[in-house]
Write a protein that holds these residues in place. Structure first.
Motif, short mmCIF file in Angstrom:
data_model
loop_
_atom_site.label_atom_id
_atom_site.label_comp_id
_atom_site.label_asym_id
_atom_site.label_seq_id
_atom_site.Cartn_x
_atom_site.Cartn_y
_atom_site.Cartn_z
N ASN A 1 2.50 8.89 2.83
CA ASN A 1 2.11 7.77 1.97
C ASN A 1 3.14 6.65 1.96
OD1 ASN A 1 -0.22 9.19 1.09
ND2 ASN A 1 1.09 10.37 -0.29
N ASP A 2 4.15 6.78 2.81
CA ASP A 2 5.31 5.89 2.76
C ASP A 2 5.44 5.05 4.03
OD1 ASP A 2 5.90 7.02 0.27
OD2 ASP A 2 7.12 8.59 1.20
N LEU A 3 6.35 4.08 3.96
CA LEU A 3 6.63 3.16 5.05
C LEU A 3 8.12 3.20 5.36
CD1 LEU A 3 5.87 0.70 6.91
CD2 LEU A 3 6.31 -0.76 4.90
N ALA B 1 4.65 9.25 8.30
CA ALA B 1 4.87 7.96 7.65
C ALA B 1 4.52 6.82 8.60
CB ALA B 1 6.33 7.84 7.21
N MET B 2 4.21 5.66 8.03
CA MET B 2 4.03 4.44 8.81
C MET B 2 5.42 3.93 9.19
SD MET B 2 0.79 3.52 9.02
CE MET B 2 0.89 1.79 9.39
N LYS C 1 0.81 -1.22 0.00
CA LYS C 1 0.00 0.00 0.00
C LYS C 1 0.84 1.28 0.00
CE LYS C 1 -4.17 -1.85 2.11
NZ LYS C 1 -5.10 -1.79 3.24
N SER C 2 2.13 1.16 0.22
CA SER C 2 2.99 2.34 0.34
C SER C 2 3.51 2.79 -1.02
CB SER C 2 4.18 2.03 1.25
OG SER C 2 3.72 1.72 2.55
N GLU C 3 3.64 4.11 -1.17
CA GLU C 3 4.25 4.64 -2.39
C GLU C 3 5.74 4.33 -2.43
OE1 GLU C 3 3.34 8.79 -3.00
OE2 GLU C 3 1.19 8.40 -3.04
N LYS C 4 6.40 4.55 -1.30
CA LYS C 4 7.83 4.27 -1.18
C LYS C 4 8.08 3.55 0.14
CE LYS C 4 9.04 8.70 -1.49
NZ LYS C 4 7.79 9.42 -1.66
N VAL C 5 9.11 2.70 0.14
CA VAL C 5 9.49 1.97 1.34
C VAL C 5 10.94 2.33 1.66
CG1 VAL C 5 9.75 -0.28 2.44
CG2 VAL C 5 7.89 0.09 0.78
N VAL D 1 8.95 -2.50 -6.29
CA VAL D 1 8.66 -1.66 -5.13
C VAL D 1 9.69 -0.53 -5.10
CG1 VAL D 1 8.49 -1.58 -2.60
CG2 VAL D 1 7.72 -3.63 -3.85
N SER D 2 9.24 0.69 -4.90
CA SER D 2 10.14 1.84 -4.80
C SER D 2 10.78 1.85 -3.42
CB SER D 2 9.35 3.13 -5.03
OG SER D 2 10.20 4.26 -4.89
N CYS D 3 12.06 1.42 -3.34
CA CYS D 3 12.76 1.25 -2.07
C CYS D 3 13.95 2.19 -1.96
CB CYS D 3 13.27 -0.19 -1.94
SG CYS D 3 11.96 -1.40 -1.78
N HIS D 4 14.21 2.63 -0.72
CA HIS D 4 15.30 3.56 -0.46
C HIS D 4 15.91 3.25 0.89
CE1 HIS D 4 13.72 5.78 -3.86
NE2 HIS D 4 12.54 5.59 -3.31
N VAL D 5 17.23 3.37 0.99
CA VAL D 5 17.93 3.19 2.25
C VAL D 5 18.24 4.58 2.80
CG1 VAL D 5 20.00 2.27 3.36
CG2 VAL D 5 18.88 0.98 1.51
N VAL D 6 17.83 4.81 4.04
CA VAL D 6 18.05 6.11 4.68
C VAL D 6 19.53 6.43 4.70
CG1 VAL D 6 17.83 7.41 6.85
CG2 VAL D 6 15.96 5.91 6.09
#
Length: 185
Positions: free
Chosen positions: A79-81, A106-107, A35-39, A63-68
């Motif tokens: 809209n993100d997790l 964010a979630m 359900k998230s736009e970005k994770v 899935v649109s994924c990113h590492v902090v």
């Protein structure tokens, strides 16, 4: 101890540990991912390495994924997790990032061993991997491996298990997944 005995211990510990992971928590995390736009993913040390592998695998699924902290990290939104990996739930950097993500709306999913950690205040969902941490809590599954190796291994396998479940749930054609694989190799 010979090689076969050492990997036998590791595989046995992993098998025992995965029997203790709550499938409802896994399903809830998959629902949030879908359900998230970005994770986004945050962790430190070897946990971060496992999370980076999960981010890469989920990216292969579209899935649109990113590492902090990475140079290409975009802004997080409501809209993100954010998925936080921390065995103890007390590591300062992931804890402060979780707090910031909650302030933005964010979630936050905490994957760790300590359900009563400081992370609890910022967590929408928790997926518990009940293995030994630096806190040595009573209900943690003990390991013969050094430090928190079992947690990091379980985290990596959990990520691949989630990816496989997503592939099957969405009936994704595995051959078509190669479109998401790096091609500048």
């Amino acid at each position: 101890m010979d090689f076969k005995e050492s990997y036998g211990i590791i595989l046995g510990e992993l098998s025992n540990l995965f029997e203790k992971i709550d499938e409802k928590q896994v399903d809830e995390l998959i629902e949030k991912i879908n359900k998230s736009e970005k994770v986004f993913f945050v962790g430190v040390g070897r946990v971060k390495l496992s999370l980076e592998a999960i981010a890469k695998r989920l990216s292969h699924l579209g899935v649109s994924c990113h590492v902090v902290g990475e140079i290409t990290e975009p802004a997080i939104s409501e809209n993100d997790l954010l998925i936080v990996g921390s065995g103890s739930g007390e590591s300062l950097y992931p804890l402060s990032i979780a707090k910031k993500a909650k302030e933005i709306g964010a979630m936050v999913c905490y994957i760790g061993s300590n359900p009563n950690s400081s992370m609890k205040e910022y967590t929408d969902i928790m997926l518990r991997i009940p293995t030994n941490t630096k806190l040595n809590l009573k209900d943690e599954l003990l390991s013969k491996q050094p430090m928190t190796s079992l947690f990091e291994q379980a985290l990596l396998i959990l990520g691949d298990s989630i990816a496989l479940k997503i592939v099957n749930d969405k009936n994704i054609d595995m051959v078509k997944l190669w479109q998401y694989h790096a091609n500048l190799e």
